[in-house]
Design a protein around this motif. Structure first.
Motif, PDB file in Angstrom:
ATOM      1  N   VAL A  30      -4.545   3.791  11.769  1.00 19.88           N
ATOM      2  CA  VAL A  30      -3.546   3.039  11.118  1.00 19.88           C
ATOM      3  C   VAL A  30      -3.966   1.658  11.434  1.00 19.88           C
ATOM      4  N   GLN A  31      -4.506   1.413  12.191  1.00 17.88           N
ATOM      5  CA  GLN A  31      -4.701  -0.300  12.401  1.00 17.88           C
ATOM      6  C   GLN A  31      -5.511  -0.584  11.107  1.00 17.88           C
ATOM      7  N   ALA A  32      -5.967  -0.029  10.947  1.00 15.64           N
ATOM      8  CA  ALA A  32      -7.043  -0.311   9.388  1.00 15.64           C
ATOM      9  C   ALA A  32      -6.282  -0.252   8.368  1.00 15.64           C
ATOM     10  N   ARG A  33      -5.447   0.415   8.174  1.00 17.38           N
ATOM     11  CA  ARG A  33      -4.753   0.222   6.491  1.00 17.38           C
ATOM     12  C   ARG A  33      -3.283  -0.723   6.167  1.00 17.38           C
ATOM     13  N   GLN A  34      -2.784  -0.297   8.099  1.00 20.07           N
ATOM     14  CA  GLN A  34      -2.063  -1.857   7.824  1.00 20.07           C
ATOM     15  C   GLN A  34      -3.088  -3.390   8.021  1.00 20.07           C
ATOM     16  N   ALA A  35      -3.802  -3.137   7.987  1.00 20.80           N
ATOM     17  CA  ALA A  35      -4.680  -4.296   7.849  1.00 20.80           C
ATOM     18  C   ALA A  35      -4.988  -4.923   6.850  1.00 20.80           C
ATOM     19  N   MET A  36      -5.314  -3.671   5.572  1.00 24.57           N
ATOM     20  CA  MET A  36      -5.101  -3.725   4.419  1.00 24.57           C
ATOM     21  C   MET A  36      -4.097  -4.270   3.537  1.00 24.57           C
ATOM     22  N   ARG A  37      -2.574  -3.456   4.501  1.00 20.70           N
ATOM     23  CA  ARG A  37      -1.790  -4.374   3.538  1.00 20.70           C
ATOM     24  C   ARG A  37      -0.994  -5.982   3.639  1.00 20.70           C
ATOM     25  N   GLU A  38      -1.782  -6.336   4.978  1.00 12.65           N
ATOM     26  CA  GLU A  38      -1.381  -7.571   5.084  1.00 12.65           C
ATOM     27  C   GLU A  38      -2.363  -8.637   4.538  1.00 12.65           C
ATOM     28  N   TRP A  39      -3.927  -7.813   4.334  1.00 10.65           N
ATOM     29  CA  TRP A  39      -4.088  -8.859   3.512  1.00 10.65           C
ATOM     30  C   TRP A  39      -3.836  -8.912   2.300  1.00 10.65           C
ATOM     31  N   VAL A  40      -3.882  -7.372   1.650  1.00 12.37           N
ATOM     32  CA  VAL A  40      -3.358  -7.457   0.464  1.00 12.37           C
ATOM     33  C   VAL A  40      -1.902  -9.127   0.054  1.00 12.37           C
ATOM     34  N   LEU A  65      -2.544 -16.062  -4.640  1.00  7.38           N
ATOM     35  CA  LEU A  65      -3.054 -15.994  -6.092  1.00  7.38           C
ATOM     36  C   LEU A  65      -1.706 -16.830  -6.652  1.00  7.38           C
ATOM     37  N   ARG A  66      -0.575 -16.992  -6.311  1.00 15.23           N
ATOM     38  CA  ARG A  66       0.223 -17.866  -6.110  1.00 15.23           C
ATOM     39  C   ARG A  66       0.523 -19.466  -6.028  1.00 15.23           C
ATOM     40  N   THR A  67      -0.669 -19.241  -5.327  1.00 19.24           N
ATOM     41  CA  THR A  67      -0.580 -21.124  -5.084  1.00 19.24           C
ATOM     42  C   THR A  67      -2.031 -21.542  -6.315  1.00 19.24           C
ATOM     43  N   ARG A  68      -1.131 -23.351  -6.510  1.00 17.42           N
ATOM     44  CA  ARG A  68      -1.931 -23.636  -8.099  1.00 17.42           C
ATOM     45  C   ARG A  68      -3.326 -23.747  -7.653  1.00 17.42           C
ATOM     46  N   HIS A 112      -9.315 -13.038 -10.399  1.00 17.56           N
ATOM     47  CA  HIS A 112      -8.034 -11.938  -9.891  1.00 17.56           C
ATOM     48  C   HIS A 112      -7.016 -11.658 -10.524  1.00 17.56           C
ATOM     49  N   ARG A 113      -6.113 -10.886 -10.661  1.00 12.08           N
ATOM     50  CA  ARG A 113      -5.093 -10.691 -10.698  1.00 12.08           C
ATOM     51  C   ARG A 113      -4.198  -9.761  -8.812  1.00 12.08           C
ATOM     52  N   PRO A 114      -2.987  -9.766  -8.810  1.00 10.57           N
ATOM     53  CA  PRO A 114      -2.124  -9.351  -7.890  1.00 10.57           C
ATOM     54  C   PRO A 114      -2.561  -7.753  -7.834  1.00 10.57           C
ATOM     55  N   LYS A 125      -3.938  -1.096 -10.034  1.00 12.04           N
ATOM     56  CA  LYS A 125      -4.173  -1.180 -11.759  1.00 12.04           C
ATOM     57  C   LYS A 125      -5.827  -2.735 -11.598  1.00 12.04           C
ATOM     58  N   ASP A 126      -6.482  -2.131 -12.648  1.00 14.68           N
ATOM     59  CA  ASP A 126      -7.620  -2.916 -12.608  1.00 14.68           C
ATOM     60  C   ASP A 126      -7.081  -4.242 -13.375  1.00 14.68           C
ATOM     61  N   ALA A 127      -8.289  -5.305 -13.880  1.00 17.52           N
ATOM     62  CA  ALA A 127      -8.011  -6.031 -14.768  1.00 17.52           C
ATOM     63  C   ALA A 127      -7.119  -5.858 -16.466  1.00 17.52           C
ATOM     64  N   LYS A 128      -7.440  -5.192 -17.048  1.00 19.77           N
ATOM     65  CA  LYS A 128      -7.481  -4.645 -18.392  1.00 19.77           C
ATOM     66  C   LYS A 128      -5.711  -3.788 -17.164  1.00 19.77           C
ATOM     67  N   GLY A 129      -5.176  -4.162 -16.215  1.00 18.33           N
ATOM     68  CA  GLY A 129      -3.614  -3.086 -16.463  1.00 18.33           C
ATOM     69  C   GLY A 129      -3.386  -1.960 -16.116  1.00 18.33           C
ATOM     70  N   HIS A 130      -5.225  -0.970 -16.181  1.00 23.40           N
ATOM     71  CA  HIS A 130      -4.871   0.257 -15.462  1.00 23.40           C
ATOM     72  C   HIS A 130      -4.741   0.668 -14.076  1.00 23.40           C
ATOM     73  N   ALA A 131      -4.691   1.518 -13.752  1.00 27.49           N
ATOM     74  CA  ALA A 131      -4.323   1.544 -12.421  1.00 27.49           C
ATOM     75  C   ALA A 131      -5.650   3.302 -12.274  1.00 27.49           C
ATOM     76  N   ARG A 132      -5.975   2.992 -11.359  1.00 30.23           N
ATOM     77  CA  ARG A 132      -7.098   2.936 -11.225  1.00 30.23           C
ATOM     78  C   ARG A 132      -7.527   3.435  -9.343  1.00 30.23           C
ATOM     79  N   PRO A 133      -8.365   3.994  -8.624  1.00 28.84           N
ATOM     80  CA  PRO A 133      -8.383   4.595  -7.798  1.00 28.84           C
ATOM     81  C   PRO A 133      -9.834   3.084  -7.142  1.00 28.84           C
ATOM     82  N   HIS A 134      -9.744   2.436  -6.398  1.00 22.42           N
ATOM     83  CA  HIS A 134     -10.788   0.977  -5.991  1.00 22.42           C
ATOM     84  C   HIS A 134     -11.353   1.006  -4.739  1.00 22.42           C
TER      85      HIS A 134
END
Length: 296
Positions: free
Chosen positions: A53-63, A70-73, A109-111, A142-151
């Motif tokens: 549970v903590q690892a999953r939350q850590a990933m969410r926080e990282w995302v 990525l919104r920073t110039r 890099h993409r959001p 979504k990957d760099a080409k906009g396709h949803a796939r597992p990463h």
């Protein structure tokens, strides 16, 4: 042709790669680094690893931090931002973005917008690396080409500090993650570390065009993505890989070994990163490529 960017003087660079095997501090040139399964029993101060549970939350926080960054110039030119998000191969990918700016191309890099619930692969706390805690996550976006796939994403962290991304790659179309061997507490079983080192060396030999195929005792599968991609990418501004990051992985339910790591250039000459998700069947000598990502 791509310009080779230097990491010299970049405050975000210090990390566990390239480094010598089992070395507690980084060295400028690598022999294969230690893999997660080789860690000695750590002190009590580092045995309380994260729960699923903590690892999953850590990933969410990282995302969330990643998307905010990525919104920073021109975020790729700010070492503190890079260092807050990335280590190892992922850090090199962040720096490669400076090439994109120089040549007027869009950032690589993409959001990230994760769909569904990420799967977490968690090692026992006492099997964590000396450099910190780690876990692997499988998440769909979504990957760099906009396709949803597992990463697949591997994260590293130290006690009391946010986790950082070490390596990530999409899973190839038509492939899927193997089932891990789990212990009685639900933790993943250690991979075969001797195989891990040999497989990483085989990939270094192959991508550096060393003409030593099979010298490690293992060979890339004939239909490997790397075999198809190498002739094309080697024609460009190719820079030899100096080493690889930490090898994350586990023993599979049927006795094989799964590995996730990134190949990187010397920090002074960063031009490309190759991230790999690989599987070696129990008793087999052929490396099956489950996922891979070329970033340059």
């Amino acid at each position: 042709m791509a310009l080779v960017v230097s990491l010299s003087g970049c405050g975000a660079v210090p990390g566990p790669l390239p480094r010598a095997a089992d070395a507690p501090t980084p060295a400028p040139v690598a022999s294969p680094p230690a893999s997660p399964g080789t860690a000695p029993t750590p002190s009590a101060a580092v045995t309380n690893g994260p729960t699923v549970v903590q690892a999953r939350q850590a990933m969410r926080e990282w995302v969330h931090r990643y998307n905010t960054t990525l919104r920073t110039r021109k975020w790729w030119n700010q070492n503190d931002l890079l260092d807050a998000l990335f280590v190892e191969a992922a850090l090199h990918e962040g720096v490669v973005e400076r090439n994109h700016e120089i040549f007027g191309s869009k950032p690589g890099h993409r959001p990230i917008k994760v769909t569904g619930t990420p799967t977490i692969y968690l090692p026992r706390p006492e099997r964590q690396q000396p450099i910190g805690e780690w876990f692997i996550a499988q998440a769909t976006y979504k990957d760099a080409k906009g396709h949803a796939r597992p990463h697949l994403l591997a994260f590293l962290g130290t006690a009391g500090q946010p986790f950082k991304l070490a390596v990530a790659t999409p899973i190839h179309w038509g492939e899927r993650m193997p089932k891990p061997r789990l212990d009685a507490d639900g933790y993943i079983a250690d991979m075969d570390t001797d195989v891990a080192r040999a497989v990483a060396q085989e990939y270094l030999n192959f991508w550096n065009n060393e003409k030593k195929e099979g010298a490690s005792g293992y060979r890339l599968a004939k239909d490997s993505y790397s075999r198809k991609a190498f002739p094309a990418v080697y024609k460009g501004a190719y820079v030899e890989f100096a080493g690889h990051g930490s090898i994350f992985g586990f023993r599979t339910a049927d006795g094989g070994s799964f590995f996730l790591f990134g190949l990187v250039n010397n920090p002074k000459h960063v031009n490309q990163v190759l991230s790999e998700a690989l599987l070696v069947p129990d008793g087999g000598r052929t490396i099956r490529e489950l996922g891979g990502n070329w970033f340059s």
